[in-house]
Design a protein around this motif. Sequence first.
Motif, mmCIF file in Angstrom:
data_model
loop_
_atom_site.group_PDB
_atom_site.id
_atom_site.type_symbol
_atom_site.label_atom_id
_atom_site.label_comp_id
_atom_site.label_asym_id
_atom_site.label_seq_id
_atom_site.Cartn_x
_atom_site.Cartn_y
_atom_site.Cartn_z
ATOM 1 N N LYS A 29 0.074 -9.872 4.859
ATOM 2 C CA LYS A 29 0.605 -9.365 6.127
ATOM 3 C C LYS A 29 0.095 -10.132 7.336
ATOM 4 O O LYS A 29 0.729 -10.134 8.381
ATOM 5 N N THR A 54 7.309 2.465 -3.469
ATOM 6 C CA THR A 54 6.126 2.088 -2.697
ATOM 7 C C THR A 54 5.347 3.330 -2.270
ATOM 8 O O THR A 54 4.118 3.367 -2.382
ATOM 9 N N ARG A 55 6.047 4.354 -1.831
ATOM 10 C CA ARG A 55 5.374 5.615 -1.484
ATOM 11 C C ARG A 55 4.678 6.222 -2.697
ATOM 12 O O ARG A 55 3.546 6.700 -2.607
ATOM 13 N N ASN A 114 1.612 4.218 -3.576
ATOM 14 C CA ASN A 114 0.603 4.411 -2.542
ATOM 15 C C ASN A 114 -0.158 5.707 -2.792
ATOM 16 O O ASN A 114 -1.383 5.747 -2.730
ATOM 17 N N CYS A 116 4.937 -0.073 6.314
ATOM 18 C CA CYS A 116 3.735 0.667 5.915
ATOM 19 C C CYS A 116 3.178 1.491 7.071
ATOM 20 O O CYS A 116 2.757 2.637 6.876
ATOM 21 N N GLU A 147 5.483 4.506 7.625
ATOM 22 C CA GLU A 147 5.427 5.462 6.518
ATOM 23 C C GLU A 147 4.021 6.020 6.263
ATOM 24 O O GLU A 147 3.839 6.856 5.386
ATOM 25 N N ILE A 157 1.516 4.354 5.005
ATOM 26 C CA ILE A 157 1.073 3.796 3.719
ATOM 27 C C ILE A 157 -0.147 2.916 3.962
ATOM 28 O O ILE A 157 -0.072 1.936 4.695
ATOM 29 N N ASP A 158 -1.261 3.291 3.315
ATOM 30 C CA ASP A 158 -2.493 2.554 3.585
ATOM 31 C C ASP A 158 -3.359 2.297 2.356
ATOM 32 O O ASP A 158 -4.496 1.875 2.466
ATOM 33 N N THR A 208 0.682 -5.338 0.743
ATOM 34 C CA THR A 208 2.021 -5.912 0.689
ATOM 35 C C THR A 208 1.911 -7.430 0.664
ATOM 36 O O THR A 208 1.106 -8.020 1.390
#
Length: 166
Positions: A32, A64-65, A68, A94, A97, A99-100, A104
């Motif tokens: 990223k 992806t969720r 995660n 991310c 959403e 998302i951590d 990516t």
Amino acid sequence: MSTVTLGGTPVNLSGTFPTLHQTAPSFTLTGKDLAEVKLTDFAGKRKVLNIVPSLDTPVCATSTRAFNQAASQLNNTVVLVISADLPFAAARFCTTEGIDHLVTLSTFRHPEFAKHYGVEITSSPLAGLTARAVLVLDENDQVLHAERVSEIKHEPNYEAALAVLR
């Protein structure tokens, strides 16, 4: 050459998909922050490679969720979400959403990844993107689970992927 489907229509793929107990091919992708990220950067950790066409599609976003959420409960495991999305777009997704718990990675500077992993779409409007797949690797990059989803619009088998990590 192998095939999967997109809405029931055959889609050609190039490359060879890794199989159980094989050592996963090395790779370099873009993170990223636009830095080069290699498989070896995650040495000593178990890895879930969630390979998706684009985070801008509902099924890719859902997978992806799901990974995660699972990643927050896995010890010594990193989840890598790999797509052709630009790193900025993946980071924005991310952030939006929440998302951590995953990393990516983008194929945009390294399209060879798709062929080396047998997920390079060579026909259909999605040519140049990756087919949907999940690989689980152990600490030494041995394949513990391999699923190339037969219909791109379907979700992967999360339970089977995560079961090998429990």
